[in-house]
Design an enzyme around this catalytic site. Structure first.
Site, PDB file in Angstrom:
ATOM      1  N   PRO A   2       0.804  -1.330  -0.077  1.00  0.00           N
ATOM      2  CA  PRO A   2       0.078  -0.006   0.041  1.00  0.00           C
ATOM      3  C   PRO A   2       0.797   1.338  -0.085  1.00  0.00           C
ATOM      4  O   PRO A   2       1.772   1.397   0.785  1.00  0.00           O
ATOM      5  CB  PRO A   2      -0.574  -0.291   1.449  1.00  0.00           C
ATOM      6  CG  PRO A   2      -0.608  -1.633   1.874  1.00  0.00           C
ATOM      7  CD  PRO A   2       0.650  -1.873   1.195  1.00  0.00           C
ATOM      8  N   GLU A   3       0.498   1.983  -0.872  1.00  0.00           N
ATOM      9  CA  GLU A   3       1.284   3.250  -0.950  1.00  0.00           C
ATOM     10  C   GLU A   3       0.140   4.495  -0.554  1.00  0.00           C
ATOM     11  O   GLU A   3      -0.653   4.309   0.022  1.00  0.00           O
ATOM     12  CB  GLU A   3       1.963   3.526  -2.559  1.00  0.00           C
ATOM     13  CG  GLU A   3       2.832   2.587  -2.788  1.00  0.00           C
ATOM     14  CD  GLU A   3       4.031   3.306  -3.392  1.00  0.00           C
ATOM     15  OE1 GLU A   3       4.299   4.431  -3.425  1.00  0.00           O
ATOM     16  OE2 GLU A   3       4.641   2.458  -4.261  1.00  0.00           O
ATOM     17  N   HIS A  91      -4.989 -14.816   8.868  1.00  0.00           N
ATOM     18  CA  HIS A  91      -4.263 -13.550   8.786  1.00  0.00           C
ATOM     19  C   HIS A  91      -5.109 -12.496   9.381  1.00  0.00           C
ATOM     20  O   HIS A  91      -4.868 -11.181   9.201  1.00  0.00           O
ATOM     21  CB  HIS A  91      -3.880 -13.261   7.535  1.00  0.00           C
ATOM     22  CG  HIS A  91      -3.023 -14.334   7.056  1.00  0.00           C
ATOM     23  ND1 HIS A  91      -1.843 -14.859   7.756  1.00  0.00           N
ATOM     24  CD2 HIS A  91      -3.135 -15.020   5.739  1.00  0.00           C
ATOM     25  CE1 HIS A  91      -1.233 -15.784   6.910  1.00  0.00           C
ATOM     26  NE2 HIS A  91      -1.901 -15.836   5.687  1.00  0.00           N
ATOM     27  N   ARG A 110       1.739 -10.657   6.036  1.00  0.00           N
ATOM     28  CA  ARG A 110       3.207 -10.799   6.123  1.00  0.00           C
ATOM     29  C   ARG A 110       3.593  -9.988   7.695  1.00  0.00           C
ATOM     30  O   ARG A 110       4.805 -10.103   7.977  1.00  0.00           O
ATOM     31  CB  ARG A 110       3.776 -10.022   5.060  1.00  0.00           C
ATOM     32  CG  ARG A 110       3.711 -10.699   3.720  1.00  0.00           C
ATOM     33  CD  ARG A 110       4.650 -10.252   2.624  1.00  0.00           C
ATOM     34  NE  ARG A 110       5.834 -10.123   2.826  1.00  0.00           N
ATOM     35  CZ  ARG A 110       6.855  -9.483   1.949  1.00  0.00           C
ATOM     36  NH1 ARG A 110       6.320  -9.084   0.764  1.00  0.00           N
ATOM     37  NH2 ARG A 110       8.004  -9.671   2.159  1.00  0.00           N
ATOM     38  N   ARG A 151      23.755  17.081  -2.144  1.00  0.00           N
ATOM     39  CA  ARG A 151      23.447  15.931  -1.857  1.00  0.00           C
ATOM     40  C   ARG A 151      23.578  15.002  -3.113  1.00  0.00           C
ATOM     41  O   ARG A 151      23.377  15.151  -4.381  1.00  0.00           O
ATOM     42  CB  ARG A 151      21.934  15.365  -1.642  1.00  0.00           C
ATOM     43  CG  ARG A 151      21.320  16.207  -0.442  1.00  0.00           C
ATOM     44  CD  ARG A 151      21.579  15.656   0.853  1.00  0.00           C
ATOM     45  NE  ARG A 151      21.172  13.892   0.904  1.00  0.00           N
ATOM     46  CZ  ARG A 151      19.762  14.180   1.497  1.00  0.00           C
ATOM     47  NH1 ARG A 151      19.101  15.002   1.816  1.00  0.00           N
ATOM     48  NH2 ARG A 151      19.404  12.588   1.537  1.00  0.00           N
TER      49      ARG A 151
END
Ligand SMILES: [Zn+2]
Length: 270
Positions: A2-3, A91, A110, A151
């Site tokens: 999931p983003e 789960h 997971r 950077r």
């Protein structure tokens, strides 16, 4: 995984069923997520009204009258509403039962997700040092330009750094760099202000479009038995290494940057 758009879609999907409801009890069947679920979560949350559901980066903040449940979906988690007492499948680790007769059910094969309790969530160690939200005016190209000076890391992991801006995961970094015409391997410090202004606009546009598409799935958060909160999006480069560029036809290349697969068009991105 999931983003940010999936997490925001989850927030919008579950909030109408939670806000204004009183928690009757919390059932934890598996405590071992990324960090253990607090032993006293049921005692803390039961009897309280839920007063709001907010999001910070990819954390969902379920605010009670006193205290906040901080939840993260990890790699494979999801939240949906089921009827209290619906038989439990594998789960399905947590049920937060409400007086309405619905329960917020957390599923996570997971177990990289999180469910933590805090009286001051924005100052919690997981949240305190996060950069700005990408869809607010605190984030813009000028910030990218300023933070990138000196950077030498590649620009793609730079924009995925949560201290620079939150919620730009691999899919959205890959797609935004393509849309802005920037080679993901370039050093962050070598990119001009003008190009960062364009990149910030593309990050916002692509995230906002994904959230809008997620809106079509909101009904999936209640009563269903599927995987709510995921939706098809049109991807130009992510996951398409070796295929043709949709703009120019050139074969897309795949490289590893910061341990993540990164696909780009060697012709469109410089
Ligand atoms: Zn191309």
């Amino acid at each position: 995984m999931p983003e940010l758009p999936e997490v925001e879609t989850t927030r919008r999907g579950i909030a109408p069923h939670l806000v204004g409801q009183r928690v009757s009890r919390v059932i934890v069947r598996e405590r071992r997520l990324r960090w253990p679920i607090p032993e006293d979560l049921d005692v803390r949350l039961s009897g309280q009204l839920i007063v709001g559901v907010e999001r910070r980066a990819k954390y969902l903040l379920i605010n009670a009258e006193v205290g906040t449940l901080i939840s993260h979906l990890g790699m494979s988690g999801n939240l949906r509403l089921v009827e209290v007492g619906l038989p439990v499948a594998k789960h399905e680790h947590v049920d937060i039962e409400l007086e309405s007769g619905l329960a917020l059910r957390y599923t996570d094969p997971r177990r990289f997700g999180a469910m933590l309790w805090s009286l001051d969530p924005l100052n919690h160690e997981l949240l305190a040092r996060l950069g700005p939200e990408p869809l607010t005016e605190l984030f813009d190209g000028e910030r990218l330009f300023q933070r990138s000076r000196g950077r030498s890391m590649a620009v793609k992991p730079f924009i995925m750094d949560n201290a620079v801006v939150v919620g730009v995961g691999n899919i959205y970094a890959t797609e935004a760099l393509f849309a802005a015409g920037i080679d993901p391997r370039r050093e962050a410090k070598g990119i001009s202000r003008a190009r960062y202004l364009r990149l910030a606009i593309e990050i916002k546009r692509i995230l906002a479009a994904a959230i809008e598409r997620g809106g079509t799935t909101l009904r999936d958060f209640i009563g269903g038995d599927g995987q709510p909160g995921y939706f098809q999006q049109e991807l130009f480069v992510y996951g398409r290494g070796g295929e043709g560029c949709k703009v120019c036809g050139t074969e897309l290349r795949e490289v590893k940057l910061g341990q993540r697969a990164s696909v780009f068009c060697p012709r469109c991105q410089r």
